[in-house]
Design an enzyme around this catalytic site. Structure first.
Site, PDB file in Angstrom:
ATOM      1  N   MET A  85       0.850  -1.195   0.000  1.00 35.38           N
ATOM      2  CA  MET A  85       0.000   0.000   0.000  1.00 35.38           C
ATOM      3  C   MET A  85       0.885   1.244   0.000  1.00 35.38           C
ATOM      4  O   MET A  85       0.438   2.335   0.384  1.00 35.38           O
ATOM      5  CB  MET A  85      -0.935  -0.004   1.205  1.00 35.38           C
ATOM      6  CG  MET A  85      -1.887  -1.207   1.180  1.00 35.38           C
ATOM      7  SD  MET A  85      -3.423  -0.945   2.088  1.00 35.38           S
ATOM      8  CE  MET A  85      -2.801  -0.606   3.705  1.00 35.38           C
ATOM      9  N   GLY A 144      11.205  -2.831   5.304  1.00 37.42           N
ATOM     10  CA  GLY A 144      10.497  -4.114   5.257  1.00 37.42           C
ATOM     11  C   GLY A 144      10.095  -4.434   3.820  1.00 37.42           C
ATOM     12  O   GLY A 144      10.355  -5.534   3.310  1.00 37.42           O
ATOM     13  N   HIS A 145       9.487  -3.450   3.148  1.00 38.97           N
ATOM     14  CA  HIS A 145       9.093  -3.655   1.744  1.00 38.97           C
ATOM     15  C   HIS A 145      10.335  -3.905   0.886  1.00 38.97           C
ATOM     16  O   HIS A 145      10.329  -4.753  -0.010  1.00 38.97           O
ATOM     17  CB  HIS A 145       8.375  -2.413   1.193  1.00 38.97           C
ATOM     18  CG  HIS A 145       7.093  -2.084   1.899  1.00 38.97           C
ATOM     19  ND1 HIS A 145       6.937  -0.933   2.638  1.00 38.97           N
ATOM     20  CD2 HIS A 145       5.918  -2.747   1.963  1.00 38.97           C
ATOM     21  CE1 HIS A 145       5.710  -0.896   3.131  1.00 38.97           C
ATOM     22  NE2 HIS A 145       5.067  -1.984   2.738  1.00 38.97           N
ATOM     23  N   LYS A 159       5.214 -10.079   9.416  1.00 38.57           N
ATOM     24  CA  LYS A 159       4.661  -9.103  10.368  1.00 38.57           C
ATOM     25  C   LYS A 159       3.127  -9.194  10.360  1.00 38.57           C
ATOM     26  O   LYS A 159       2.488  -9.128  11.397  1.00 38.57           O
ATOM     27  CB  LYS A 159       5.132  -7.706   9.955  1.00 38.57           C
ATOM     28  CG  LYS A 159       4.195  -6.593  10.264  1.00 38.57           C
ATOM     29  CD  LYS A 159       4.697  -5.734  11.368  1.00 38.57           C
ATOM     30  CE  LYS A 159       3.693  -4.737  11.838  1.00 38.57           C
ATOM     31  NZ  LYS A 159       2.778  -4.213  10.855  1.00 38.57           N
ATOM     32  N   ASP A 160       2.541  -9.339   9.152  1.00 45.08           N
ATOM     33  CA  ASP A 160       1.096  -9.535   9.033  1.00 45.08           C
ATOM     34  C   ASP A 160       0.852 -11.037   8.894  1.00 45.08           C
ATOM     35  O   ASP A 160       0.486 -11.530   7.828  1.00 45.08           O
ATOM     36  CB  ASP A 160       0.553  -8.778   7.815  1.00 45.08           C
ATOM     37  CG  ASP A 160       0.730  -7.284   7.978  1.00 45.08           C
ATOM     38  OD1 ASP A 160       0.098  -6.714   8.870  1.00 45.08           O
ATOM     39  OD2 ASP A 160       1.536  -6.689   7.234  1.00 45.08           O
ATOM     40  N   LEU A 169       8.888  -2.866  11.655  1.00 41.80           N
ATOM     41  CA  LEU A 169       8.659  -1.756  10.722  1.00 41.80           C
ATOM     42  C   LEU A 169       7.222  -1.817  10.212  1.00 41.80           C
ATOM     43  O   LEU A 169       6.701  -2.884   9.892  1.00 41.80           O
ATOM     44  CB  LEU A 169       9.612  -1.835   9.539  1.00 41.80           C
ATOM     45  CG  LEU A 169      11.101  -1.610   9.806  1.00 41.80           C
ATOM     46  CD1 LEU A 169      11.821  -1.276   8.505  1.00 41.80           C
ATOM     47  CD2 LEU A 169      11.354  -0.518  10.810  1.00 41.80           C
TER      48      LEU A 169
END
Ligand code: PAF
Length: 283
Positions: A30, A36-37, A149-150, A184
């Site tokens: 998003m 992290g990305h 993380k998710d 993050l």
């Protein structure tokens, strides 16, 4: 780097890559990209010939009182980061291109979507599953990369890919953390200085819980209570949940055994933070 704005443009880019015999690695985001990305992009680049990133703040996964409007959208910075990271195509559809007038279809992964965060964010995981299926349909990736993380999101998307026979490998990647342990997240930008200072206590609490899970004679309830006590040392914190769960079903475990996940969601001021870590007991 190509910038694509519609599902059709994305699809024809991917079809072209495939005709050239190239594999496609896909990182759905998003935006408000952080390290992290970038770690997901790096992994996608290592394992595929062509790397596609999507940036789409998906209205379907935000509740009416959630932060859709104020979610950070630093478009120029995100473009630059993608270019620097060696991304081949950036898919940035508009809301109208994703959900044209009359749009009515949603994907529901039952059971898994109702647990943990699902109890506090009704409809959230339907929104995630729906948009990810639509993004997959346009990008047609060989592999898609998501952060642990998710963890609930990752579990749900694996289930969706299996159940719908999607020809994509879902790759889970380790959570990237600040030096003080805070996972993050684009939402960390909402934290005030004092909240930011206290936020790493969430990871500390989960680490205490995971350590206790290893201990002989311990119960899930006691491990969970110890984590809760640590979180409660954050002034004004509100706890949505702290749970020790089975990593596949996401149901709370009755006894400490084998691989588990200890997961929590808390609210610090106006910011909702989530985190989870692996726990293991070889009793
Ligand atoms: O994890 C996210 O950033 C989002 O939930 C995702 C997977 C891009 C779907 O909008």
């Amino acid at each position: 780097m190509k910038i694509l704005r519609t599902p059709e443009a994305m699809r024809s880019f991917s079809d072209r890559q495939r005709r050239q015999g190239k594999s496609i690695g896909f990182v759905p985001t998003m935006g408000a990209l952080h390290r992290g990305h970038l770690s997901l992009i790096q992994r996608a680049r290592q394992e595929n010939d062509c790397t596609v990133v999507s940036i789409f703040v998906n209205p379907l996964q935000f509740g009416p009182k959630e932060d859709f409007n104020r979610y950070p959208r630093p478009a120029a910075k995100d473009d630059r980061l993608c270019r620097q990271a060696g991304v081949n195509a950036l898919y940035r559809p508009t809301v109208a291109a994703m959900y044209p007038v009359g749009y009515a279809t949603q994907v529901e992964v039952r059971g898994l979507s109702d647990r943990l965060c699902g109890r506090f964010r009704p409809g959230h995981f339907q929104g995630v599953a729906t948009v990810v299926l639509k993004l997959f349909e346009a990008a047609t990736p060989d592999r898609a990369y998501f952060g642990e993380k998710d963890f609930q999101q990752l579990t749900i998307l694996r289930r969706m890919a299996t159940d719908l026979n999607l020809p994509v490998r879902i790759v889970g990647c380790p959570t990237i953390r600040e030096a003080d342990g805070l996972a993050l997240s684009s939402r960390n930008a909402y934290l005030g200085p004092e909240e930011r200072r206290l936020a790493p206590l969430l990871n500390e609490a989960l680490t205490i819980g995971a350590m206790l899970c290893r201990k002989r004679g311990m119960t899930p309830a006691r491990a969970r209570s110890a984590a809760i006590r640590r979180i409660q040392s954050i002034p004004g914190v509100r706890i949505d949940y702290v749970e020790v769960v089975d990593p596949e079903t996401l149901s709370p475990v009755r006894r400490l055994q084998g691989p588990m996940r200890i997961a929590a969601a808390i609210r610090v001021g106006k910011t909702r933070l989530i985190d989870n870590i692996a726990a293991f007991c070889d009793d």
